[in-house]
Write an enzyme that holds these catalytic residues in place. Structure first.
Site, short mmCIF file in Angstrom:
data_model
loop_
_atom_site.label_atom_id
_atom_site.label_comp_id
_atom_site.label_asym_id
_atom_site.label_seq_id
_atom_site.Cartn_x
_atom_site.Cartn_y
_atom_site.Cartn_z
CD GLU A 1 7.89 -0.04 7.91
OE1 GLU A 1 8.08 1.10 7.44
OE2 GLU A 1 6.90 -0.75 7.61
CD GLU B 1 0.43 -1.48 8.00
OE1 GLU B 1 0.07 -0.64 8.86
OE2 GLU B 1 0.90 -1.14 6.89
CE LYS C 1 3.36 -5.90 4.11
NZ LYS C 1 2.85 -4.63 4.75
CG ASP D 1 0.73 -4.11 2.17
OD1 ASP D 1 1.13 -5.07 2.85
OD2 ASP D 1 1.40 -3.09 1.95
CG ASP E 1 -0.37 -0.10 2.53
OD1 ASP E 1 0.87 -0.17 2.62
OD2 ASP E 1 -1.13 -0.13 3.52
CB SER E 2 4.56 1.65 -0.19
OG SER E 2 4.72 0.49 -1.00
#
EC number: 2.1.2.11
Length: 266
Positions: A181, A114, A112, A84, A45-46
């Site tokens: 991270e 978070e 993924k 993501d 999602d960067s």
């Protein structure tokens, strides 16, 4: 080379061979990364920042992620595709199932998420339903407004204990991989040794089982002009993008990247 699978990554950890992961958002760069030897393509999602020009990942939609995952799938040549789930696409269990289905059907091999130990139940249920999950711990960019900025996580005894406990809980729940991270290098090494599943680092030192970088950072490209401490420009001294990708893979494999300067202390 056979297609990279969850079992492949586990085998690399067990052999002590480092895993090279790189973000990809389209077919052309996905193909180039595969040809350079990248084992995992992260559709991150960067993209909200490096492609769309936002100041965070929060505006990225599930539709955005599915579109770019499908594009990466078309260029993929055997890498494992990790996608993501974007901000608030897994706020409820029902929503999590639907969001994962959309990305897996678009071409992802692993999803993924978070979070922290609260992800244990969704991860358990996803694993039961055939969805491999990578749990993203430490600095989780979707929670930037909670953290008050992009800050190193796991500093101090209490925070370190909590991060270790979260990692162990998510492995026990069925996570197939962890991503750490901006975590102190020593803590990341401890977690990597404590769990049986692969651990990928970004700003987490060289002792993790593998590394990931945002492709644009690797190529020395930035909209803001700011370079994170954990980034190295692999385009320097290389004739083209393909060579830069290959240099990154070599550096991850021979553990020359990340160097001590790219990590964080406790």
């Amino acid at each position: 080379m056979p297609d990279v699978t969850v079992s492949t990554l586990l085998g690399l950890k067990q052999k002590g061979e480092k895993i090279a992961m790189l973000t990809a958002y389209d077919a052309t760069f996905a193909q180039a990364a595969c040809q350079a030897g990248v084992e995992v393509l992260l559709v991150g999602d960067s993209l909200g920042m490096v492609l769309q020009g936002h100041d965070s990942t929060l505006p990225v939609s599930l539709a955005d992620m599915a579109y770019h995952t499908a594009a990466v799938k078309r260029g993929n040549q055997g890498a494992l595709i990790l996608a993501d789930l974007p901000f608030m696409a897994y706020a409820t269990l029902e929503q999590t199932f639907a969001s994962c289905a959309a990305l897996m059907q678009a071409g992802a091999h692993m999803i993924k998420l978070e979070g922290a130990a609260w992800l244990a139940e969704p991860i358990r249920q996803l694993a039961e339903r055939g969805v491999p999950v990578c749990a993203h711990l430490g600095l989780t960019p979707q929670a930037v407004n909670v953290f008050g900025g992009y800050k190193v996580q796991g500093r101090g005894d209490a925070a370190a204990r909590q991060l270790r406990a979260d990692a162990m809980a998510l492995e026990q729940a069925g996570a197939a991989m962890l991503l750490l991270e901006c975590v102190p290098s020593e803590l990341a090494a401890e977690i990597t040794q404590a769990v049986k599943i692969p651990v990928i680092g970004i700003g987490a030192g060289s002792a993790t089982d593998g590394q990931v970088l945002v492709m644009h950072d690797l190529l020395g490209l930035s909209l803001t002009g700011r370079t994170p401490k954990f980034v190295k420009n692999f385009m320097q001294g290389q004739p083209n993008v393909q060579a830069a990708f290959a240099a990154y893979v070599r550096a991850v494999k021979d553990i020359s990247f990340p160097a001590e300067e790219h990590g964080f202390s406790a």
